[in-house]
Design an enzyme around this catalytic site. Structure first.
Site, PDB file in Angstrom:
ATOM      1  N   ASN A  69     -95.173  -5.058  -4.822  1.00 17.71           N
ATOM      2  CA  ASN A  69     -93.844  -4.820  -5.379  1.00 17.71           C
ATOM      3  C   ASN A  69     -92.901  -4.307  -4.299  1.00 17.71           C
ATOM      4  O   ASN A  69     -93.308  -3.590  -3.371  1.00 17.71           O
ATOM      5  CB  ASN A  69     -93.894  -3.900  -6.613  1.00 17.71           C
ATOM      6  CG  ASN A  69     -94.625  -2.602  -6.411  1.00 17.71           C
ATOM      7  OD1 ASN A  69     -95.538  -2.498  -5.602  1.00 17.71           O
ATOM      8  ND2 ASN A  69     -94.234  -1.589  -7.159  1.00 17.71           N
TER       9      ASN A  69
ATOM     10  N   GLU B 162     -89.275  -2.554  -4.261  1.00 17.36           N
ATOM     11  CA  GLU B 162     -88.202  -1.974  -5.077  1.00 17.36           C
ATOM     12  C   GLU B 162     -86.896  -1.916  -4.298  1.00 17.36           C
ATOM     13  O   GLU B 162     -86.848  -2.186  -3.088  1.00 17.36           O
ATOM     14  CB  GLU B 162     -88.644  -0.579  -5.559  1.00 17.36           C
ATOM     15  CG  GLU B 162     -89.862  -0.693  -6.463  1.00 17.36           C
ATOM     16  CD  GLU B 162     -90.304   0.621  -7.083  1.00 17.36           C
ATOM     17  OE1 GLU B 162     -89.829   1.695  -6.651  1.00 17.36           O
ATOM     18  OE2 GLU B 162     -91.134   0.559  -8.014  1.00 17.36           O
TER      19      GLU B 162
ATOM     20  N   CYS C  43     -91.652  -7.656  -8.557  1.00 22.78           N
ATOM     21  CA  CYS C  43     -93.043  -7.303  -8.849  1.00 22.78           C
ATOM     22  C   CYS C  43     -93.996  -7.938  -7.827  1.00 22.78           C
ATOM     23  O   CYS C  43     -93.667  -8.937  -7.174  1.00 22.78           O
ATOM     24  CB  CYS C  43     -93.431  -7.797 -10.240  1.00 22.78           C
ATOM     25  SG  CYS C  43     -92.697  -6.861 -11.590  1.00 22.78           S
TER      26      CYS C  43
ATOM     27  N   GLU D 243     -96.657  -9.653  -8.440  1.00 19.86           N
ATOM     28  CA  GLU D 243     -97.030 -11.021  -8.829  1.00 19.86           C
ATOM     29  C   GLU D 243     -95.969 -12.009  -8.355  1.00 19.86           C
ATOM     30  O   GLU D 243     -96.294 -13.108  -7.880  1.00 19.86           O
ATOM     31  CB  GLU D 243     -97.152 -11.114 -10.353  1.00 19.86           C
ATOM     32  CG  GLU D 243     -98.263 -10.257 -10.956  1.00 19.86           C
ATOM     33  CD  GLU D 243     -97.799  -8.860 -11.330  1.00 19.86           C
ATOM     34  OE1 GLU D 243     -96.898  -8.303 -10.669  1.00 19.86           O
ATOM     35  OE2 GLU D 243     -98.360  -8.304 -12.296  1.00 19.86           O
TER      36      GLU D 243
ATOM     37  N   CYS E 146     -95.948  -7.580 -16.186  1.00 25.13           N
ATOM     38  CA  CYS E 146     -94.816  -7.449 -17.102  1.00 25.13           C
ATOM     39  C   CYS E 146     -94.537  -8.803 -17.754  1.00 25.13           C
ATOM     40  O   CYS E 146     -95.066  -9.839 -17.344  1.00 25.13           O
ATOM     41  CB  CYS E 146     -93.579  -6.948 -16.343  1.00 25.13           C
ATOM     42  SG  CYS E 146     -92.782  -8.199 -15.322  1.00 25.13           S
TER      43      CYS E 146
ATOM     44  N   CYS F  64     -93.343 -11.544 -15.409  1.00 25.46           N
ATOM     45  CA  CYS F  64     -94.393 -12.081 -14.521  1.00 25.46           C
ATOM     46  C   CYS F  64     -95.387 -12.946 -15.294  1.00 25.46           C
ATOM     47  O   CYS F  64     -95.942 -13.898 -14.742  1.00 25.46           O
ATOM     48  CB  CYS F  64     -95.110 -10.947 -13.795  1.00 25.46           C
ATOM     49  SG  CYS F  64     -94.090 -10.309 -12.439  1.00 25.46           S
TER      50      CYS F  64
HETATM   51  N1  THU Z   1     -94.916  -3.761 -11.242  1.00 27.12           N
HETATM   52  C1  THU Z   1     -95.513  -4.816 -10.615  1.00 27.12           C
HETATM   53  O1  THU Z   1     -95.260  -5.065  -9.421  1.00 27.12           O
HETATM   54  N2  THU Z   1     -96.401  -5.551 -11.320  1.00 27.12           N
HETATM   55  C2  THU Z   1     -96.827  -5.264 -12.570  1.00 27.12           C
HETATM   56  O2  THU Z   1     -97.683  -5.974 -13.089  1.00 27.12           O
HETATM   57  C3  THU Z   1     -96.260  -4.112 -13.297  1.00 27.12           C
HETATM   58  C4  THU Z   1     -95.113  -3.452 -12.641  1.00 27.12           C
HETATM   59  C5  THU Z   1     -94.011  -2.911 -10.449  1.00 27.12           C
HETATM   60  C6  THU Z   1     -92.546  -3.051 -10.711  1.00 27.12           C
HETATM   61  C7  THU Z   1     -92.028  -1.703 -10.216  1.00 27.12           C
HETATM   62  O3  THU Z   1     -91.830  -1.776  -8.819  1.00 27.12           O
HETATM   63  C8  THU Z   1     -93.152  -0.750 -10.511  1.00 27.12           C
HETATM   64  O4  THU Z   1     -94.312  -1.558 -10.705  1.00 27.12           O
HETATM   65  C9  THU Z   1     -92.945   0.131 -11.721  1.00 27.12           C
HETATM   66  O5  THU Z   1     -92.572  -0.610 -12.832  1.00 27.12           O
END
Ligand code: THU
Length: 132
Positions: free
Chosen positions: A40, A42, A51, A53, A84, A87
């Site tokens: 991920n 941000e 994310c 994925e 999520c 994804c």
């Molecule tokens: N996140 C992912 O990268 N993948 C997931 O399957 C769940 C959430 C990340 C998004 C964000 O950067 C952090 O987790 C918190 O939501």
């Protein structure tokens, strides 16, 4: 430890998650057998974050691969992290209903589901074919 698991653990270390402090790593295997990874990323403008994925899928497509056969996602959560909703739809673009998605914790807890179980009733190209 299998290849997808170790790849996801390794890439998770590179995650950029200063706002949530929730690092996620994803590894996907394509039909060519190649493993692609993502973490991920941000952003201070929160909705611009991506994310793990999504990163792995982007790497796969950038390499000219388009079929996911298996995926593994790991985070430091108490229970296995689930992709999520967005994804799940992204995975469904490149993976069939029966592919297995393994969700994991750093403590070794794993839970595997098929894509159809994760995203029942997915919006697919079938709807386009029926358009009038
Ligand atoms: N996140 C992912 O990268 N993948 C997931 O399957 C769940 C959430 C990340 C998004 C964000 O950067 C952090 O987790 C918190 O939501």
């Amino acid at each position: 430890m299998n290849i997808l698991q170790s790849a996801a653990i390794d890439v998770r270390k590179n995650a950029y998650a200063p706002y949530s402090n929730f690092k996620v790593g994803a590894a996907i295997r394509s039909s060519s057998g190649t493993v692609y990874v993502g973490c991920n990323v941000e952003n201070v403008a929160f909705p611009e974050g991506t994310c793990a994925e999504a990163g792995a899928i982007a790497a796969m497509v950038a390499a000219g691969d388009y079929v996911i056969t298996e995926a593994y996602v790991i985070a430091g959560s108490p229970m296995p992290v689930t992709p999520c909703g967005g994804c799940r739809q992204k995975l469904a673009e490149f993976g069939s209903n029966d592919i297995r998605i393994t969700m994991a914790t750093l403590n070794g807890i794993e839970h595997t589901m098929t894509l159809a179980e994760l995203l029942p009733g997915a919006f697919t190209q079938d709807f386009f074919e029926a358009k009038t």
